[in-house]
Design an enzyme around this catalytic site. Structure first.
Site, short mmCIF file in Angstrom:
data_model
loop_
_atom_site.label_atom_id
_atom_site.label_comp_id
_atom_site.label_asym_id
_atom_site.label_seq_id
_atom_site.Cartn_x
_atom_site.Cartn_y
_atom_site.Cartn_z
CE LYS A 16 -3.79 -2.43 2.23
NZ LYS A 16 -4.58 -2.78 3.40
CD GLN A 48 -3.50 -4.30 6.52
OE1 GLN A 48 -3.63 -3.24 5.91
NE2 GLN A 48 -3.82 -5.46 5.99
CG ASP A 68 -9.80 0.16 5.04
OD1 ASP A 68 -9.53 -0.38 3.96
OD2 ASP A 68 -9.15 -0.01 6.09
N1 GUN Z 1 -6.75 -6.54 6.11
C1 GUN Z 1 -6.96 -7.29 4.99
N2 GUN Z 1 -7.57 -6.54 4.03
C2 GUN Z 1 -7.75 -5.31 4.56
C3 GUN Z 1 -8.31 -4.10 4.06
O1 GUN Z 1 -8.81 -4.00 2.93
N3 GUN Z 1 -8.29 -3.03 4.91
C4 GUN Z 1 -7.77 -3.11 6.17
N4 GUN Z 1 -7.80 -2.01 6.92
N5 GUN Z 1 -7.24 -4.22 6.66
C5 GUN Z 1 -7.23 -5.30 5.87
#
Ligand code: GUN
Length: 303
Positions: free
Chosen positions: A54, A98, A121
């Site tokens: 990311k 996350q 998100d």
């Molecule tokens: N963990 C796995 N996929 C995601 C996601 O799309 N967003 C977040 N915040 N955590 C994750």
């Protein structure tokens, strides 16, 4: 029949180029770039690699990016205070915590603490509500469903009046994509059915689908005879079914990934289909970038 492949890796490149150009334009006109912070708690290897990707992508498109790593035993109060700090930081347009979080931290409390206008998100209840209302009200769509809709649009698949069947009812994929596909507007206006573990005759529903979106997390769940000839099949499943030596370095083992659809057989029946890997997966981080750019544009009043 051999289906057209809907390649997330190719669509990602196009969208990231579009975002990079827009970021440069905004920087030239307004003197600012989008700011994204990712908060990582602990050292879960999968989370670490997602967050790294990311941040690398944010850097590539010209964002101001911060990776804030915190120890696994951070008290909940300290994490909430950290989120509050970024909520009030003008240089930050997107905050991502996350998941999963350690057991001592209440995930709901944490997600609710993120400013809904920086919730890239799309997990905050305010954004879930905005999505449900639809139209101009929808602000941040959750990244995987947003990526699915973008793929369907860019593949030129007709959605208006189409029978869409969603397999799975998770908060992250099934429920939001079902709601998005029934809204009026581009890439939607469909008739939507959601099937799940409580559904009788799941196969009968799937056989009616012009667009079949599968997010069940069960490898090979959807059999080729469940697919209507010519249908568009979107496979969200990424299931680790074993390991194999890496092509680049055969001394290293890499995961063998399988989708929720029996791909080899399904591609002979479907009109278009996403592969696994290289289908929906690459779209999720791409849409995170789009949401972060949107957050800045909303703040500047240019969205
Ligand atoms: N963990 C796995 N996929 C995601 C996601 O799309 N967003 C977040 N915040 N955590 C994750």
């Amino acid at each position: 029949m051999t289906a057209t492949l809907i390649k997330g890796t190719e669509i990602r490149e196009k969208i990231l180029e579009e975002i990079t150009a827009e970021v440069a334009e905004i920087k030239a006109k307004h003197g600012v770039v989008p700011g994204l912070v990712t908060i990582l708690i602990g050292e879960n290897p999968a989370s670490m690699s997602y967050v790294t990707l990311k941040i690398q992508t944010a850097h590539r498109v010209g964002f101001h990016e911060i990776q804030d790593s915190q120890p696994v035993d951070i008290p909940e109060e300290a994490l909430l205070a950290l989120i509050d700090k970024y909520n009030r930081d003008d240089s930050i347009n997107g905050i991502l915590v996350q998941l999963p979080l350690p057991d001592h931290i209440d995930e709901k409390k944490v997600l609710n603490a993120v400013d809904p206008d920086k919730d890239v998100d799309g997990f905050h209840p305010v954004n879930v509500g905005r999505l449900m209302i639809g139209g101009d009200e929808a602000k941040f769509l959750p990244c995987t469903p947003a990526g699915i809709q973008e793929m369907i649009i860019r593949a030129g698949v007709e959605t208006k009046g189409a029978e869409v069947v969603v397999v799975g009812r998770s908060n992250i994929v099934g429920k939001p994509i079902a709601n998005m596909m029934l809204q009026k507007g581009k890439g939607a206006n469909s008739t939507v059915t959601v099937v799940h573990t409580g559904t009788k005759n799941m196969d009968e529903h799937c056989k009616r689908a012009d667009i079949l979106i599968v997010a069940a997390g069960v490898p090979g769940l959807v059999k080729p005879e469940w697919i209507k000839p010519g249908a568009c099949v979107i496979d969200v499943g990424v299931n680790r079914v074993g390991e194999k030596p890496s092509k680049k370095d055969p001394s290293k083992m890499v995961a063998i990934l399988k989708g929720d659809v029996d791909f080899d057989a399904a591609k002979e029946i479907a009109g278009s289909i996403t592969p696994v890997p290289g289908g929906v997966g690459p779209m999720t981080i791409t849409m995170l970038m789009k949401n972060t750019l949107k957050s800045l544009k909303c703040k500047l009043g240019i969205e």
